[in-house]
Design a protein around this motif. Structure first.
Motif, short mmCIF file in Angstrom:
data_model
loop_
_atom_site.label_atom_id
_atom_site.label_comp_id
_atom_site.label_asym_id
_atom_site.label_seq_id
_atom_site.Cartn_x
_atom_site.Cartn_y
_atom_site.Cartn_z
N ALA A 129 0.83 -1.21 0.00
CA ALA A 129 0.00 0.00 0.00
C ALA A 129 0.86 1.25 0.00
N ARG A 130 2.00 1.21 0.68
CA ARG A 130 2.90 2.36 0.69
C ARG A 130 3.48 2.60 -0.71
N GLU A 131 3.80 1.51 -1.41
CA GLU A 131 4.30 1.67 -2.78
C GLU A 131 3.20 2.17 -3.71
N THR A 132 1.97 1.69 -3.50
CA THR A 132 0.85 2.20 -4.29
C THR A 132 0.64 3.68 -4.03
N LEU A 133 0.79 4.09 -2.77
CA LEU A 133 0.69 5.51 -2.43
C LEU A 133 1.80 6.30 -3.13
N ARG A 134 3.00 5.74 -3.14
CA ARG A 134 4.11 6.41 -3.80
C ARG A 134 3.87 6.52 -5.30
N ASN A 135 3.26 5.48 -5.87
CA ASN A 135 2.94 5.51 -7.30
C ASN A 135 1.87 6.56 -7.59
N THR A 136 0.90 6.66 -6.70
CA THR A 136 -0.14 7.69 -6.86
C THR A 136 0.48 9.08 -6.75
N GLU A 137 1.41 9.24 -5.81
CA GLU A 137 2.10 10.53 -5.66
C GLU A 137 2.84 10.88 -6.96
N GLN A 138 3.52 9.90 -7.53
CA GLN A 138 4.23 10.14 -8.79
C GLN A 138 3.26 10.55 -9.90
N THR A 139 2.14 9.83 -9.97
CA THR A 139 1.15 10.12 -11.02
C THR A 139 0.58 11.52 -10.86
N VAL A 140 0.25 11.89 -9.63
CA VAL A 140 -0.33 13.21 -9.38
C VAL A 140 0.68 14.31 -9.71
N LEU A 141 1.92 14.15 -9.26
CA LEU A 141 2.93 15.17 -9.54
C LEU A 141 3.26 15.22 -11.03
N MET A 142 3.26 14.07 -11.70
CA MET A 142 3.50 14.08 -13.14
C MET A 142 2.35 14.78 -13.86
N ASN A 143 1.12 14.52 -13.41
CA ASN A 143 -0.03 15.24 -13.98
C ASN A 143 0.09 16.74 -13.71
N GLY A 144 0.67 17.08 -12.54
CA GLY A 144 0.87 18.49 -12.23
C GLY A 144 1.86 19.15 -13.17
N VAL A 145 2.96 18.45 -13.46
CA VAL A 145 3.94 18.98 -14.42
C VAL A 145 3.30 19.17 -15.78
N THR A 146 2.57 18.17 -16.23
CA THR A 146 1.92 18.24 -17.54
C THR A 146 0.92 19.39 -17.60
N ALA A 147 0.10 19.52 -16.54
CA ALA A 147 -0.89 20.60 -16.51
C ALA A 147 -0.21 21.96 -16.50
N TYR A 148 0.87 22.07 -15.74
CA TYR A 148 1.62 23.33 -15.65
C TYR A 148 2.17 23.72 -17.02
N MET A 149 2.83 22.78 -17.69
CA MET A 149 3.42 23.06 -19.00
C MET A 149 2.36 23.29 -20.06
N ASN A 150 1.22 22.63 -19.93
CA ASN A 150 0.13 22.84 -20.90
C ASN A 150 -0.43 24.25 -20.81
#
Length: 462
Positions: A129-150
């Protein structure tokens, strides 16, 4: 000053300023990327939801550990009875109100290693579950980068389309002036009008794209986009070769790690299921107190301690089905590890290629912008002396706008591809990116509840 010299100066001035305009809304009072990602880290509901899910998974460990602990239960009963008894020829009859109170304590001694394997399975679930949380964190932050650059890209493209529209409107006015003096035909005017109309549509489309990009930004980051600026390069964090990226990703990506812990969980679940075929032993103690249990007895008390053993012989076949089912789930979990590894390997190659392509596209687009700027100025000078047609000027303007747009897009793609590779190696998290936030530590809640014996309130007071 010659026309060629004037053109060259315009080109150099443009290139000097374009790098700052292409992917930067404004520098004054800007909201940097790390600040936006910090907001996403704190505010994003998907990430907060996964944190709550991780805390819920923590509770599986104390649930499993409860198998080591005694159970205590109390019972009480009350009723009405009518009794008739005969003793030495004397008949006794009457009504009673029997009341019984009992306290029973049970301690498991052996249950086929079910408790131990359940605990180890729950602990593996926590790590997963901690790794799944870390994966979700990565996904959210990656979406944040994409949204920012868009958003930055959408602002830049809108600015380019507005510049293009202004230039075409100027060309239209000049063409109409020349038409009025008979230097060009009505066809030239119509062509200029058509390009202006198309440019107006492109502006409207760019406005719609910007609105959409800002909406996604608000969804991911949690706040409205402010004044954004081009982020600093993080390509220094990327390993030097694609092979190294794949190697690190296969060993560190949270999706891979989570699937590996899922294998551990499934393996212990097989052992839990097999424990149902083993005997169980428990120690039981009971205290009871009865009042008016019979017509001739006012009260009675009893105490007993028993050692009980249960040996399963046949339970309808359910336990065998459970064992077979958990073994298949174990096989599925092992296959999922391979699936995730293949996905990471594929994405690493994809993003590495996208980064190389974006770098090449930037160089190509910069050369194209310089050349098209020079060409447009030259065509305009030649058009003024009658050596070029209106169509030539309009086409040159379109080529310049297209090359500028390509440069903006390539710069955006380079940033997104770089961060995507950072995510592949498992470094797209608040700690690695050095975000200015209080980093969420899932171990804190786990340690608070792991050895809890009682209580219904969560550590945060709910």
């Amino acid at each position: 000053m010659s026309v060629a010299t004037s053109i060259r100066r315009n080109v150099f001035a443009f290139l000097a300023g374009f790098g700052g305009i292409a992917l930067s809304v404004t520098a004054a009072g800007a909201q940097p990327l790390d600040s936006a990602l910090a907001s996403a880290y704190v505010n994003n509901p998907s990430l907060n939801s996964q944190r709550a899910g991780t805390r819920a998974t923590d509770e599986n460990v104390p649930k499993a550990l409860s198998g080591y602990r005694p159970t205590l239960s109390g019972t009480a009963s009350v009723g009405v009875a009518s009794d008739r008894a005969s003793y030495s020829g004397t008949v006794y009859s009457g009504g009673t109100v029997p009341r019984t109170f009992a306290l029973t304590a049970t301690q498991s001694i052996f249950n086929g290693f079910i408790t131990g394997n359940s605990t180890r399975s729950a602990e593996a679930q926590v790590r997963g579950a901690r790794e799944t949380l870390r994966n979700t964190e990565q996904t959210v932050l990656m979406n944040g980068v994409t949204a920012y650059m868009n958003v930055i890209q959408a602002y830049a493209l809108l600015d380019l389309q507005n510049q293009n529209l202004a230039a075409l409107e100027q060309e239209l006015r000049a063409t109409r002036d020349r038409f009025n003096v008979g230097e060009v035909t009505r066809t030239d005017v119509a062509q200029a009008e058509a390009r202006v109309a198309d440019a107006q549509y492109q502006v409207s489309q760019a406005i719609a794209d910007l609105s959409s990009a800002k909406a996604v930004y608000r969804q991911v980051i949690g706040v409205e986009p402010g004044k954004l600026t081009t982020p600093k390069s993080i390509e220094w964090m990327i390993p030097a070769s694609i092979g190294k990226v794949i190697s690190v990703g296969l060993g560190s990506h949270p999706a891979v790690k989570a699937s590996e812990y899922a294998v551990d969980t499934a393996l212990f679940q097989v052992k839990v299921a097999e424990g149902a075929l083993m005997p169980s032993v428990n120690l039981q103690g009971q205290l009871s107190q009865s009042y008016q249990p019979a017509l001739t007895t006012d009260q009675s008390a009893s105490a007993a301690v028993t050692l009980n053993m249960t040996v399963p012989i046949y339970q309808g076949g359910q336990e065998y089905a459970n064992i077979r089912q958990t073994k298949e789930l174990l096989s599925q979990a092992r296959i999922e590890v391979d699936v995730n590894r293949d996905t990471i390997r594929s994405q690493a190659v994809q993003y590495w290629g996208a980064l190389d392509a974006a770098k090449a596209q930037i160089q190509s687009a910069q050369a194209a912008v310089a050349a098209n700027t020079l060409a447009l100025e030259g065509v305009r000078e030649e058009w003024r002396v009658g050596q070029r047609t209106t169509t030539d000027v309009l086409n040159a303007q379109r080529e310049l706008t297209n090359s500028k747009s390509a440069l903006v897009t390539a710069q955006r793609d380079r940033v997104v591809a770089a961060y995507s590779l950072i995510a592949i190696i498992g470094k797209m998290d608040a700690t690695s990116l050095k975000l200015k936030v209080n980093v969420y530590n899932p171990a804190v809640h786990y340690n608070q509840v792991r050895d809890s014996w009682a209580g219904v309130r969560t550590p945060d007071g709910q």
